[in-house]
Write an enzyme that holds these catalytic residues in place. Structure first.
Site, PDB file in Angstrom:
ATOM      1  N   LYS A 135    -130.485 -78.877 -26.126  1.00 35.90           N
ATOM      2  CA  LYS A 135    -130.345 -79.591 -27.559  1.00 35.90           C
ATOM      3  C   LYS A 135    -131.950 -79.860 -27.604  1.00 35.90           C
ATOM      4  O   LYS A 135    -132.469 -80.918 -27.734  1.00 35.90           O
ATOM      5  CB  LYS A 135    -129.668 -80.954 -27.360  1.00 35.90           C
ATOM      6  CG  LYS A 135    -129.702 -81.346 -28.985  1.00 35.90           C
ATOM      7  CD  LYS A 135    -128.713 -80.921 -29.848  1.00 35.90           C
ATOM      8  CE  LYS A 135    -128.850 -81.546 -31.193  1.00 35.90           C
ATOM      9  NZ  LYS A 135    -128.288 -80.527 -32.401  1.00 35.90           N
ATOM     10  N   ASP A 195    -119.513 -80.949 -19.495  1.00 40.28           N
ATOM     11  CA  ASP A 195    -118.333 -81.253 -19.535  1.00 40.28           C
ATOM     12  C   ASP A 195    -117.505 -81.012 -20.888  1.00 40.28           C
ATOM     13  O   ASP A 195    -116.404 -80.622 -20.574  1.00 40.28           O
ATOM     14  CB  ASP A 195    -118.677 -82.915 -19.382  1.00 40.28           C
ATOM     15  CG  ASP A 195    -117.565 -83.724 -19.061  1.00 40.28           C
ATOM     16  OD1 ASP A 195    -116.341 -83.052 -19.015  1.00 40.28           O
ATOM     17  OD2 ASP A 195    -117.711 -84.772 -19.041  1.00 40.28           O
ATOM     18  N   ASP A 253    -124.382 -77.578 -30.213  1.00 37.03           N
ATOM     19  CA  ASP A 253    -123.614 -77.976 -31.313  1.00 37.03           C
ATOM     20  C   ASP A 253    -123.508 -76.398 -31.774  1.00 37.03           C
ATOM     21  O   ASP A 253    -122.106 -76.174 -31.961  1.00 37.03           O
ATOM     22  CB  ASP A 253    -124.359 -78.738 -32.356  1.00 37.03           C
ATOM     23  CG  ASP A 253    -125.871 -78.299 -32.491  1.00 37.03           C
ATOM     24  OD1 ASP A 253    -126.448 -77.777 -31.592  1.00 37.03           O
ATOM     25  OD2 ASP A 253    -126.216 -78.632 -33.590  1.00 37.03           O
ATOM     26  N   ASP A 305    -114.469 -77.875 -21.408  1.00 40.37           N
ATOM     27  CA  ASP A 305    -113.299 -78.099 -21.624  1.00 40.37           C
ATOM     28  C   ASP A 305    -112.769 -77.269 -23.053  1.00 40.37           C
ATOM     29  O   ASP A 305    -111.531 -76.756 -23.009  1.00 40.37           O
ATOM     30  CB  ASP A 305    -112.853 -79.619 -21.959  1.00 40.37           C
ATOM     31  CG  ASP A 305    -112.432 -80.398 -20.865  1.00 40.37           C
ATOM     32  OD1 ASP A 305    -112.699 -79.844 -19.680  1.00 40.37           O
ATOM     33  OD2 ASP A 305    -111.837 -81.268 -21.003  1.00 40.37           O
ATOM     34  N   TYR A 329    -125.070 -88.981 -16.764  1.00 43.93           N
ATOM     35  CA  TYR A 329    -124.078 -89.575 -15.832  1.00 43.93           C
ATOM     36  C   TYR A 329    -124.588 -90.457 -14.828  1.00 43.93           C
ATOM     37  O   TYR A 329    -124.310 -91.340 -14.244  1.00 43.93           O
ATOM     38  CB  TYR A 329    -123.154 -88.718 -15.269  1.00 43.93           C
ATOM     39  CG  TYR A 329    -122.318 -88.010 -16.072  1.00 43.93           C
ATOM     40  CD1 TYR A 329    -122.350 -88.203 -17.690  1.00 43.93           C
ATOM     41  CD2 TYR A 329    -121.176 -86.852 -15.961  1.00 43.93           C
ATOM     42  CE1 TYR A 329    -121.649 -87.567 -18.564  1.00 43.93           C
ATOM     43  CE2 TYR A 329    -120.553 -86.337 -17.011  1.00 43.93           C
ATOM     44  CZ  TYR A 329    -120.631 -86.581 -18.362  1.00 43.93           C
ATOM     45  OH  TYR A 329    -119.885 -85.954 -19.148  1.00 43.93           O
TER      46      TYR A 329
END
Ligand code: NAD
Length: 376
Positions: free
Chosen positions: A183, A239, A215, A243, A137
């Site tokens: 990851k 992020d 994942d 959610d 970001y």
């Protein structure tokens, strides 16, 4: 102590009003002097001053112990360029206060387990801890360059270390498990993240560390959410994971958050910004049907982290549970199932308790009433 209140747009003012009412009641009852200062942020600030947040409001935030925020944004301001939109006000304040740790507790109220989309939601209770100031970001260079686009994923050692230390400290006071998400099978940044987190783990032999690929983590959260305790995530993966985690408890109106920086206020208190994870919900704004629970729980976190009033924060949560046990519900807590299913599951969970559909304000009033009994 000082709290800067930024109600913002849409349902923001409706839910924040209830949180301020509850906090004010506690402070008065406990004879603790806390000043509230109200300011504009988001679309309402654009309408009045032409900017999503004024510099003087950012200064006020810097000089506050805590910031309580509702939500920003709405269709009226969607056509504006990204840096002039309501969300820019929120990003500016997060940046100015260097809020690097985003804490999102994911906890199911037993009284509301029927609204979870999962078959077995009993006992879900974990925290997603998301790093908030680095990663893809903020990495440079970034941009769209003719026929290609570029973002830079980056983590510095100190950024990983400070969030990892916080994760282990939190886990030490909970179920003593940290699940670090990355990851590392594909990305160098993740492999570096994993190495630093593992080094920090050496200092916490009493806390178990697990690593999970992002994942696979999305899958585990649906399959076995009960096993998690502190889920440590870099900014981008956090992020997404937070959610998803919010989704499994059934309503956005139930999920609080705290964003903490490094400003130590003394006595173990830390400056922070507290807000529900939901947005301004323009579809229900002005109808007094918004669920204030997420904001009330954010106020509970504010008491714990920024005011050194953990006990009082816990009482807010207890009062919410009492109110739910008495059958009070805002509309979002009813609408998920067909009438038949609703009757069946609600009967199963609460026996003969009669459900009372209430407004945002009535729910807040009921929480204050319950606190009156708890605070004697
Ligand atoms: P949203 O969270 O506002 O709403 C999504 C859905 O959840 C809507 O149907 C809404 O009615 C419902 N909902 C949300 N909070 C609720 C509550 N407390 N009680 C009952 N129902 C609730 O997300 P959106 O519709 O995608 O976004 C609306 C606006 O909010 C946009 O402008 C967006 O940019 C902004 N937004 C702001 C923040 C923030 O301020 N931190 C976060 C997300 C979205």
């Amino acid at each position: 102590m000082k709290i800067l209140v930024l109600p913002g747009d849409g349902i923001g003012p409706e839910v924040v009003d209830e949180a301020v009412k509850v906090l004010d009641f506690i402070f008065q009852k406990k004879k603790i002097k806390v000043e509230f200062d109200f300011e504009l942020i988001g679309g309402v600030s654009i309408d009045k001053y032409g900017v999503p947040i004024r510099d003087e409001v950012v200064e006020k935030a810097k000089n506050s112990d805590a910031i309580l925020l509702g939500a920003v944004g709405g269709p009226k301001w969607d056509p504006l360029p990204i840096d002039k939109r309501p969300e820019a006000g929120l990003l500016k304040i997060r940046k100015a206060l260097e809020l690097w740790a985003n804490i999102r507790p994911i906890k199911i109220f037993p009284e509301l387990s029927y609204i979870s989309p999962l078959k077995n939601s009993d006992g879900i209770d974990f925290v997603v801890l998301r790093e908030l100031t680095s990663d893809v970001y903020f990495g440079q260079p970034r941009g769209i360059f003719g026929d290609y686009a570029l973002n830079t994923m980056i983590y510095r050692k100190e950024e990983v270390e400070r969030i990892a230390y916080l994760a282990f400290e939190m886990a030490r006071k909970r179920k003593k498990l940290v699940t670090s998400v990355d990851k590392a099978n594909v990305l160098e940044v993740s492999s570096f993240w994993r190495k630093i987190v593992s080094e920090v783990a050496q200092k916490y032999p009493d806390v178990k560390l697990e690593h999970a690929y992002v994942d696979a983590m999305t899958y585990y959260i649906i399959l076995n959410p009960q096993k998690f305790d502190v889920v440590l995530c870099p900014n981008l993966f956090g992020d997404i994971i937070s959610d998803e985690a919010g989704g499994i408890i059934g309503s956005l109106g139930l999920c609080p958050s705290a964003s903490l920086g490094s400003l130590n206020l003394g006595d173990g208190r830390i400056q922070g910004l507290y807000e529900p994870i939901h947005g301004s919900a323009p579809d229900i704004a002005g109808k007094s049907i918004a669920n204030p629970i997420a904001t009330l729980l954010s106020a509970s976190m504010l008491c714990e982290y920024s005011l050194g009033m953990k006990e009082e924060g816990n009482l807010i949560e207890k009062a919410i549970r009492n109110v739910l046990s008495e059958g009070f519900r805002t509309q979002d807590l009813l609408e998920k199932k067909s009438q038949d299913e609703k009757k069946k599951s609600q009967k199963g969970k609460r026996g003969k308790t009669k459900i009372k559909v209430v407004s945002t304000k009535e729910f807040g009033d009921a929480v204050v009433k319950s606190l009156k009994k708890l605070l004697i």
